[in-house]
Design a protein around this motif. Sequence first.
Motif, PDB file in Angstrom:
ATOM      1  N   TRP A 191       0.493  -1.110   0.005  1.00 30.68           N
ATOM      2  CA  TRP A 191      -0.365  -0.085   0.063  1.00 30.68           C
ATOM      3  C   TRP A 191       0.985   0.910  -0.380  1.00 30.68           C
ATOM      4  N   LYS A 192       0.778   2.102  -0.342  1.00 34.75           N
ATOM      5  CA  LYS A 192       1.369   3.480  -0.700  1.00 34.75           C
ATOM      6  C   LYS A 192       1.257   4.476  -0.171  1.00 34.75           C
ATOM      7  N   GLY A 195      -3.591   2.505   6.317  1.00 38.64           N
ATOM      8  CA  GLY A 195      -5.077   2.784   6.229  1.00 38.64           C
ATOM      9  C   GLY A 195      -5.490   2.550   8.188  1.00 38.64           C
ATOM     10  N   GLU A 203     -10.327  -2.940   7.050  1.00 40.54           N
ATOM     11  CA  GLU A 203     -10.209  -1.580   6.712  1.00 40.54           C
ATOM     12  C   GLU A 203     -11.665  -1.099   6.596  1.00 40.54           C
ATOM     13  N   LYS A 214      -6.713   4.406  -6.792  1.00 35.17           N
ATOM     14  CA  LYS A 214      -6.759   3.495  -6.043  1.00 35.17           C
ATOM     15  C   LYS A 214      -5.826   3.994  -4.780  1.00 35.17           C
ATOM     16  N   ASP A 215      -5.031   4.600  -5.291  1.00 33.40           N
ATOM     17  CA  ASP A 215      -3.936   5.403  -4.033  1.00 33.40           C
ATOM     18  C   ASP A 215      -4.976   6.566  -3.199  1.00 33.40           C
ATOM     19  N   ARG A 335     -11.562  -3.403   2.678  1.00 34.87           N
ATOM     20  CA  ARG A 335     -10.173  -4.579   2.508  1.00 34.87           C
ATOM     21  C   ARG A 335      -9.268  -5.625   3.758  1.00 34.87           C
TER      22      ARG A 335
END
Length: 363
Positions: A191-192, A195, A203, A214-215, A335
């Motif tokens: 993941w960038k 979360g 999540e 997406k990021d 997620r």
Amino acid sequence: MTIRSQGPRPIRVGGRKKQLGPLHWALLISVGLNVVLLATRGGGDESPSEATPEAVTELDDPIGMPTPEEPTDGATGEAASDDDDSAPGMVAMAEGEAPAKFAKITINGPVSRGFVKAVGSPEGDRLALTVSRILVWNLNLTKDPRPGDVVEVLYRVNPEDEVDIDVLAVRYESEKFGKTFESWQYAPEGWKYPGWFDADGREVAAFLTDGPIKDYQQITSLIGDGRGHSGMDFKAPVGTELFAPFDGTVTRTNWKWKYNGNCVELRGSDGRTAKMLHLSGLADGIKPGSKVKAGDPIAMSGNTGRSFAPHLHYELSSSSGRTLDPVDEHTTKHRLLGGADKAGFATAVAELARRMDGPGSGE
Ligand SMILES: [Zn+2]
């Protein structure tokens, strides 16, 4: 506490929006940002049903601005250092990072006031804003708090981010729901950005699996959050890649630049329209008439037009122009952390919990 999702100030201001002068704008922004904290999608018995005014479609609200509000006696707040039983106060973090702080408030009025009372202003306002965006998937901070609810936050003030607070963990003990909601910040493999996850590694926020981005760092605004805001906002650095949400044709670009900045509008074969505003630029070859397939790169997010922090404003409307909620229109999921992250997450949660619960309880 007073229930304010339809509170007097936002309604009054909204009713006047056709004659807004500079002062009104300042008030609108202030009120809108205050309300966004305290509204939106509850996880409980009510969904945000009030119609979103469409008149502001082109006028994207700024995100993330601190909410100036004078502290009042509407809430009790406890700063970390004067809480005997649980507060660790300032906790040193890894080298080079700002120290983590702890705040605990017992609800007895508007949540934002509780935070201001606990940690001062504007830090308390900023903290309430970020926390409300994390909690919004579990409860609506306008409607759901009950006197005596307890919210605990472990956070860091990042000197490079003057807008948002870096919230490491939140616990909200809700009388209404009879449970404590937990959100733990964690950066999964691949993941960038980190979360927020519940204790089971799920999540907290929904993810649009076929969405335009997406990021991103955080979803900062949802439809129906009381701001008269017709889009969904994603906080993301300038230049973040954006994708076509469905097959369609680009109908226009960069209209009303003063408000929208660089922008693109896409019309799908079913008549739905997607708008993306405040972009840093469009993908190569994107211009009116361009045909795109779902998932094709279409633009890069930015901070142009009436935008006060880098973010994507994403807006969907029906063929008749009715605002649609991207959370309903897209496929969503929460997620789950996979095997590779399980151990790391457990360790991270244990460490954060230790810091929240104070020295002596876990060392
Ligand atoms: Zn927006």
